[in-house]
Design an enzyme around this catalytic site. Sequence first.
Site, PDB file in Angstrom:
ATOM      1  N   GLU A  59       0.817  -1.214   0.000  1.00  0.00           N
ATOM      2  CA  GLU A  59       0.000   0.000   0.000  1.00  0.00           C
ATOM      3  C   GLU A  59       0.851   1.264   0.000  1.00  0.00           C
ATOM      4  OE1 GLU A  59      -2.338  -0.960   3.425  1.00  0.00           O
ATOM      5  OE2 GLU A  59      -3.794  -2.072   2.246  1.00  0.00           O
ATOM      6  N   GLU A  64      -7.087  -7.541  -1.732  1.00  0.00           N
ATOM      7  CA  GLU A  64      -7.703  -7.656  -0.418  1.00  0.00           C
ATOM      8  C   GLU A  64      -9.203  -7.453  -0.562  1.00  0.00           C
ATOM      9  OE1 GLU A  64      -6.038  -5.171   2.593  1.00  0.00           O
ATOM     10  OE2 GLU A  64      -4.016  -6.022   2.435  1.00  0.00           O
TER      11      GLU A  64
END
Length: 625
Positions: free
Chosen positions: A200, A272
């Site tokens: 991320e 995710e």
Amino acid sequence: MRRRSFLQLAALTPFADWSWHSDAMPRAARELIEQASDGKPHRFQLASRDFLLDGHPFQIRSGEMHPARIPVEYWLHRIRMAKAMGLNTISIYLMWNHFEREPGEFDFHTGNRDFVHFIRLCQHEGMWVYLRPGPYICGEWDFGGLPPYLLRHPHIRVRNKDDADYMNALRRYVGRIAEQVAPLMARNGGPVLMFQIENEYASFGNDLAYMKELLVLWQSHGIDGPFSISDGLGAIQKTRSYLPGTALGLDGDTDFVAAQLLAGDAPVWMGEGYPGWITHWGDQDFQRGDLKATLQALLQQGRSFNMYVVHGGTNFGFSAGANADDDGSHFEPVITSYDYGAPINERGEPTADYHAFRALIAASARAPLPAIPAVSAAIRFPALQLEPHASLWDNLPPAKQVTLPQANELLFAQDHGMVLYRKRVHGGGMLSLDGLRDYATVFRDGHYMGFLSRMQKPKQSLDLQMALPASDDETMLEILVDSFGHVNYGHAMSDRKGIVSAILLDGHEQQHWDVHSLPLDDAWLAGLRPIHGTPSRPGVFFRATFALRKTGDTYIDMSAWDKGYLWINGRLLGRYWNIGPQQRLYCPASWLRAGHNEVLVLDMHRTEAASIRGVETLKDADHAA
């Protein structure tokens, strides 16, 4: 794992309404290979906007779980639970700070640190592995997995290629991980299909050169990929930090078409997908989610996915992280449980979601799914009254004299636990602790005056000021500071603990403090001197022993207590706090003994003991479906 509100996630466009370009989505009718990990070399590739295993299209059906959050005795059971749900891959975060507590001192063997063994267990069960070794992982874990010893460098810039201290530590970590992972890659006969670069990063920075340097670093140590990144689509579009040639995993986002424009010919997948969400101290209840419709569409379209998380486990010890805005405000520490609303709950039971997900996956599977493994027995024990055992105030180490407050990491090289500030002051007025990290109880001449908190929640208002009554005499002012986990996401990650700026009394800066280090670690606890008499002020350890005929998983009910820490047989289960929503701490059977057991509680507010009891669930409404 991004810090995004649960309501924002729930508002995502439903999967059934997404528009698709035929050249941007996997063909649902194509022949997908079903190949288990078998110890033989395999060729895993990123090609034609798809994952290929030995030249054939392959759908990654992954569920995330973290060895660091699971007692080693339950590793195999949790892997088998994921397999029985119909998954073919286990996604794993490696938490750097779980392996390297002090610079250069690595531990890959004690407790639940032998991640190589975990990966080999996955392979033994025919499961593939998606490995996410950081260096940063977020994951609601302390400091996002980075070692807090980095914060002992006053000017550290983490996740920055131009910071020599950070990069030197990073190179040391990569070298130690790579030498263990290289034999585990699929091309070498291992189960590891794919390797994530950082985590991320677009939600933190925009230096694509940093990502490229990480890629080259892994490659220089024999890790040749394939590689992936994972982030929110909007963040990647804004920062233009997609790393060319990597699989693009979307975290909670659903616009695969727009993502494919960034990824070119590389696969786009759901890096995710969230069946639940993060729970913080002070939330009204444990967070839950609903992934069924999304999962059904992913299966219908043949789109690869990673479920974050299939099993969450527990933030044992000091491992729970925290969230905050970029300026450090809106501080939200994560609870001890990492149940996360996952389909396999904290102690390994299948939930209603588990059965729903299993049915969806079974409908598209070519062979019957394995039987669901039995879950270990849960036990309860009746209320147990504790007794005062020791006082913090009788166990203070020698003080260090400082002119002005300093962060614990800089002052003592202390990453967690407590510190005590003491000095004699004249008069009274408003006591201000704008640099409090994170919670303090205040005493005047040994009398409890109240608490100050960095938290900002409906049940726990932000309050960093306290009025002290005027006094003509000189009095002893004592500030006992407790810390939560270091911030694990965003630009407030240099979240040092203790008191990090001036202490003011009636507007005047207070200097020349005696400061005591109280790390609450095993070495410090081993030297506790027992209390004599009745405790006169909070900061008390309470203790009891109890006998069990047989062991089993249990939850220790702490609802009669205020705020503090709980140890069972010398192991720190984690933090408790009466603001909830968590009131019970999970204790695995392997941490208990048939026969004699000891419980130790440190409470910041109580001088009188309360009781504990062992129950079978995280909360009364919980049950396995």
